[in-house]
Write a protein that holds these residues in place. Sequence first.
Motif, PDB file in Angstrom:
ATOM      1  N   HIS A   1       0.725  -1.289   0.043  1.00 33.67           N
ATOM      2  CA  HIS A   1      -0.020  -0.089  -0.096  1.00 33.67           C
ATOM      3  C   HIS A   1       0.769   1.418  -0.056  1.00 33.67           C
ATOM      4  N   ARG A   2       2.176   0.931  -0.230  1.00 27.02           N
ATOM      5  CA  ARG A   2       2.918   2.142  -0.284  1.00 27.02           C
ATOM      6  C   ARG A   2       2.957   3.178   1.042  1.00 27.02           C
ATOM      7  N   GLN A   3       2.874   2.481   1.890  1.00 28.80           N
ATOM      8  CA  GLN A   3       3.044   2.928   3.413  1.00 28.80           C
ATOM      9  C   GLN A   3       4.328   2.858   3.620  1.00 28.80           C
ATOM     10  N   LYS A   4       5.189   3.820   4.163  1.00 24.06           N
ATOM     11  CA  LYS A   4       6.542   3.578   4.444  1.00 24.06           C
ATOM     12  C   LYS A   4       6.619   3.367   6.076  1.00 24.06           C
ATOM     13  N   PRO A   5       7.289   2.080   6.312  1.00 24.53           N
ATOM     14  CA  PRO A   5       7.393   1.720   7.568  1.00 24.53           C
ATOM     15  C   PRO A   5       8.429   2.733   8.436  1.00 24.53           C
ATOM     16  N   ASP A   6       8.280   2.718   9.734  1.00 29.14           N
ATOM     17  CA  ASP A   6       9.189   3.487  10.601  1.00 29.14           C
ATOM     18  C   ASP A   6      10.109   2.639  11.733  1.00 29.14           C
ATOM     19  N   ASN A   7      10.712   3.176  12.657  1.00 34.00           N
ATOM     20  CA  ASN A   7      11.406   2.457  13.303  1.00 34.00           C
ATOM     21  C   ASN A   7      10.602   1.578  14.229  1.00 34.00           C
ATOM     22  N   VAL A   8       9.469   2.115  14.611  1.00 32.19           N
ATOM     23  CA  VAL A   8       8.380   1.306  15.461  1.00 32.19           C
ATOM     24  C   VAL A   8       8.071   0.153  14.851  1.00 32.19           C
ATOM     25  N   THR A   9       7.688   0.313  13.525  1.00 31.70           N
ATOM     26  CA  THR A   9       7.223  -0.872  12.682  1.00 31.70           C
ATOM     27  C   THR A   9       8.247  -2.008  12.738  1.00 31.70           C
ATOM     28  N   PHE A  10       9.439  -1.896  12.834  1.00 32.32           N
ATOM     29  CA  PHE A  10      10.508  -2.939  12.799  1.00 32.32           C
ATOM     30  C   PHE A  10      10.493  -3.319  14.324  1.00 32.32           C
ATOM     31  N   ILE A  11      10.401  -2.412  15.378  1.00 29.19           N
ATOM     32  CA  ILE A  11      10.326  -3.109  16.730  1.00 29.19           C
ATOM     33  C   ILE A  11       9.175  -3.836  16.750  1.00 29.19           C
ATOM     34  N   CYS A  12       8.183  -3.909  16.486  1.00 25.37           N
ATOM     35  CA  CYS A  12       6.751  -5.026  16.215  1.00 25.37           C
ATOM     36  C   CYS A  12       7.184  -6.261  15.551  1.00 25.37           C
ATOM     37  N   LEU A  13       7.860  -6.047  14.464  1.00 24.76           N
ATOM     38  CA  LEU A  13       8.213  -7.214  13.539  1.00 24.76           C
ATOM     39  C   LEU A  13       9.303  -7.923  14.432  1.00 24.76           C
ATOM     40  N   LEU A  14      10.274  -7.450  14.828  1.00 23.85           N
ATOM     41  CA  LEU A  14      11.471  -7.986  15.495  1.00 23.85           C
ATOM     42  C   LEU A  14      10.550  -8.786  16.819  1.00 23.85           C
ATOM     43  N   SER A  15       9.712  -8.171  17.440  1.00 22.44           N
ATOM     44  CA  SER A  15       9.298  -8.766  18.666  1.00 22.44           C
ATOM     45  C   SER A  15       8.384  -9.827  18.319  1.00 22.44           C
ATOM     46  N   ALA A  16       7.513  -9.732  17.241  1.00 21.48           N
ATOM     47  CA  ALA A  16       6.687 -10.815  16.535  1.00 21.48           C
ATOM     48  C   ALA A  16       7.684 -12.110  16.371  1.00 21.48           C
ATOM     49  N   CYS A  17       8.957 -11.851  15.699  1.00 24.25           N
ATOM     50  CA  CYS A  17       9.669 -12.734  15.298  1.00 24.25           C
ATOM     51  C   CYS A  17      10.270 -13.657  16.499  1.00 24.25           C
ATOM     52  N   SER A  18      10.706 -12.833  17.495  1.00 24.33           N
ATOM     53  CA  SER A  18      11.257 -13.310  18.795  1.00 24.33           C
ATOM     54  C   SER A  18      10.254 -14.070  19.672  1.00 24.33           C
ATOM     55  N   GLN A  19       8.947 -13.610  19.716  1.00 28.08           N
ATOM     56  CA  GLN A  19       8.016 -14.527  20.390  1.00 28.08           C
ATOM     57  C   GLN A  19       7.751 -15.830  19.730  1.00 28.08           C
ATOM     58  N   ALA A  20       7.941 -15.907  18.371  1.00 25.36           N
ATOM     59  CA  ALA A  20       7.592 -17.128  17.714  1.00 25.36           C
ATOM     60  C   ALA A  20       8.826 -17.875  17.518  1.00 25.36           C
ATOM     61  N   GLY A  21       9.970 -17.273  17.966  1.00 24.39           N
ATOM     62  CA  GLY A  21      11.210 -18.098  17.543  1.00 24.39           C
ATOM     63  C   GLY A  21      11.787 -18.178  16.043  1.00 24.39           C
ATOM     64  N   LEU A  22      11.288 -17.163  15.278  1.00 20.78           N
ATOM     65  CA  LEU A  22      11.676 -17.168  13.806  1.00 20.78           C
ATOM     66  C   LEU A  22      12.799 -16.129  13.866  1.00 20.78           C
ATOM     67  N   THR A  23      13.847 -16.850  13.930  1.00 21.39           N
ATOM     68  CA  THR A  23      15.326 -16.223  14.162  1.00 21.39           C
ATOM     69  C   THR A  23      15.746 -15.844  12.868  1.00 21.39           C
ATOM     70  N   GLU A  24      15.739 -16.528  11.990  1.00 27.64           N
ATOM     71  CA  GLU A  24      16.211 -16.064  10.630  1.00 27.64           C
ATOM     72  C   GLU A  24      15.380 -15.168   9.831  1.00 27.64           C
ATOM     73  N   GLU A  25      13.882 -15.034   9.997  1.00 27.97           N
ATOM     74  CA  GLU A  25      13.313 -14.008   9.590  1.00 27.97           C
ATOM     75  C   GLU A  25      13.438 -12.753  10.276  1.00 27.97           C
ATOM     76  N   GLY A  26      13.684 -12.829  11.568  1.00 25.81           N
ATOM     77  CA  GLY A  26      13.934 -11.707  12.309  1.00 25.81           C
ATOM     78  C   GLY A  26      15.346 -10.808  11.916  1.00 25.81           C
ATOM     79  N   GLU A  27      16.538 -11.729  11.623  1.00 19.71           N
ATOM     80  CA  GLU A  27      17.618 -11.291  11.310  1.00 19.71           C
ATOM     81  C   GLU A  27      17.544 -10.521   9.758  1.00 19.71           C
ATOM     82  N   HIS A  28      16.439 -11.228   9.147  1.00 19.17           N
ATOM     83  CA  HIS A  28      16.443 -10.546   7.693  1.00 19.17           C
ATOM     84  C   HIS A  28      15.749  -9.315   7.866  1.00 19.17           C
ATOM     85  N   PHE A  29      14.658  -8.884   8.750  1.00 23.11           N
ATOM     86  CA  PHE A  29      13.895  -7.870   8.661  1.00 23.11           C
ATOM     87  C   PHE A  29      14.964  -6.620   9.500  1.00 23.11           C
ATOM     88  N   PHE A  30      15.917  -7.296  10.342  1.00 19.56           N
ATOM     89  CA  PHE A  30      16.820  -6.114  10.868  1.00 19.56           C
ATOM     90  C   PHE A  30      17.603  -5.726   9.809  1.00 19.56           C
TER      91      PHE A  30
END
Length: 701
Positions: free
Chosen positions: A424-453
């Motif tokens: 939808h062409r909405q530019k993510p900000d630093n909070v967006t990636f905090i939410c994403l990294l937190s989601a990956c951490s909670q679910a144990g998605l280590t590779e995905e979290g490193e990719h988003f970082f």
Amino acid sequence: MNTAVQLLFRRSLPSLPWTRQVRAGLLPLFAAHLRLSSTDLFRLPSALSLRLPPDPFALPAAINACAALPNSLPVGRQLHAISLVSGISADPFISTSLVHMYLKCAALPDAHRVFDETPQRSVAVWSAMIAGNAARGRAGEAFRLLNQMSSSGTQPNLITFNGLLVGLNRSGCPDKTLPLLQRMHSEGFELDSVAVSSALSAAGDLVDVTVGCQIHGYANKTRLEAYASVASALLDMYGKCSRAEEMLRVFDALASPDVASRSALLAGLSRNGRVDDALAAFAEFRAQGAELNVVCWNSMVACCSQNGKDMEALELFRQMQSAGEEPNAVTIPCLLPACGNVAALMHGKSAHCFSLRQGIIVDVYVASSLVDMYAKCGRITDARVVFDAMPKRNVVTWNAIIGGYAMHGLANDAIEMFVSMKRHRQKPDNVTFICLLSACSQAGLTEEGEHFFDEMQNEHGIDAAVVHYACIVSLLGRAGRLDEAHELIRKMGNEADSCVWGALLSACSVHGNVALAEVATKRLFELEPTNAGNYVLLSNIYASKGMLDEVERVREMMNAMGVKKNPGCSWIEIRNKVHMLLSGDKSHPQMSNISEKLERLGVEMKRLGYRPSISLVFQDVEEQDKEYILCGHSEKLAVALGLVSTPAGTSLRVIKNLRICGDCHATIKFISMFEGREILVRDTNRYHQFKGGSCSCGDYW
């Protein structure tokens, strides 16, 4: 009949037919602006038969009326057309009125066109164009016009500079406001209340208390601080600069505080975390019968909601309505975080219904707050329904839904929303990636979290902040890669704060790594020596390993530092009332029923082979007393209260201020199976959905 009105109409303008829309728009405008009598108003239709031409005295009055009323741009354009056809559009009075009208109606290109075609530009028309451009964020164009005005031989006056000052403030350019004030002062202008108020506002936005104090001194010498606008600006400036005591002195010195100064005081106290002082001042204002507007009420609701007094925020909202003050689109986003913090779902739903009735649900901030509230209350499906129904979304909205999925451990849904956000062409900000990294951490998605970082930094150009590193440390640590997490912290050096080291300590608790836990707590004791949570977590790690001497040592350290463990606190909403229960507290009116229910459940659990995790209790007491202490944990008390207060099969929602312990987690899993209940518990990490004897976290939290 008023001659000025008669002059506006003639039959010789067949190219401009008087449509029903024009007549309906013009008649009330003239009636209001020219102060026509009711008799004259009824005679206006007959004036259309007159053959009198419009002149430069009547048209400006009508054009100015258009500027003063909403949705009157079409009528203003037709009046402009009348002036063009009549050959009087170049008249200074008419051109100035047209510029004002187009600026008020947010038609800046039209205002520029009229201005450029005006041969004789007065100070008023120059000032209007300068202020209009400044107010719309075009600071460069405003200053260009100011210089052009001076070079054309027309000297700017105080109104010109004041308009520019106010415009710069409104458009968020405080860094340009203060130099302009210095220029005015150096050119010999005597500053008035408008200039001083604007300058104080800019000093507050820049958190420049030195300049703010200098302006205060000038206001004191020139007695401008007696003006209500200056007093409010002083209160606002000191509040933004974290000078609460100076702010209180200014307010106490006011002879007759008005509603604006009261609002500024309450907002300033709230901004500085002086919530008790704000509540006391607000109560005093009400006791005095002082005038309080919706801004004052909003400030207090926000103050309580942002400073951990969620129950007080809910009560204030109730009192606000009882006092007859109508909540608005600002009130609801102030209230809803409090509803989410204590899982007051019914209060949140009431706010949702109010927003629908008032038509403010379309406000992006109201809807975003609703998404966040439903997610925090355990209703992620409802959060998604509100999100999907929004006609307009911003980055806050997307962050709310992504963060909601992260909180519920639904990492794949969070990632899917992030992909949709980019689509939808909405530019993510630093909070967006905090939410994403937190989601990956909670679910144990280590590779995905490193990719988003990596994506955050390489594709979106967002520098990793300390909180992002804390998420990565948690991600690696929870996956068992503790040494990698520790190495990452070492590379950060002194930048690693308590948040980062705390993430490592939490991961050590999950995996029982005593050595690294000691490394982490050594640094944490230096960074935040009075944080009881660090001592408790280290003590729990020692206790889980049977290292009782170390448990005793940690307890002695806490006593020596005067540190006390934060009491566990849980909230549960039952029949529109939020109940708060403290660990070990016996003051609740239904405590006898709660204790009896927990005792019966304990008997059944032991019969089925369950044994309490008394190793998690590091007090030096008997085993029976340790079991008793575990039964007093606040989340167990809240769940038991829900069981005895609601019909069988009713879902329960509990909020806890600390991380849920292993014994409570196991107990509530059993209760969900034995009682046939769905139980939602939100701790500081995430939501746990207990159902049928299992938890949505998969025992990974």
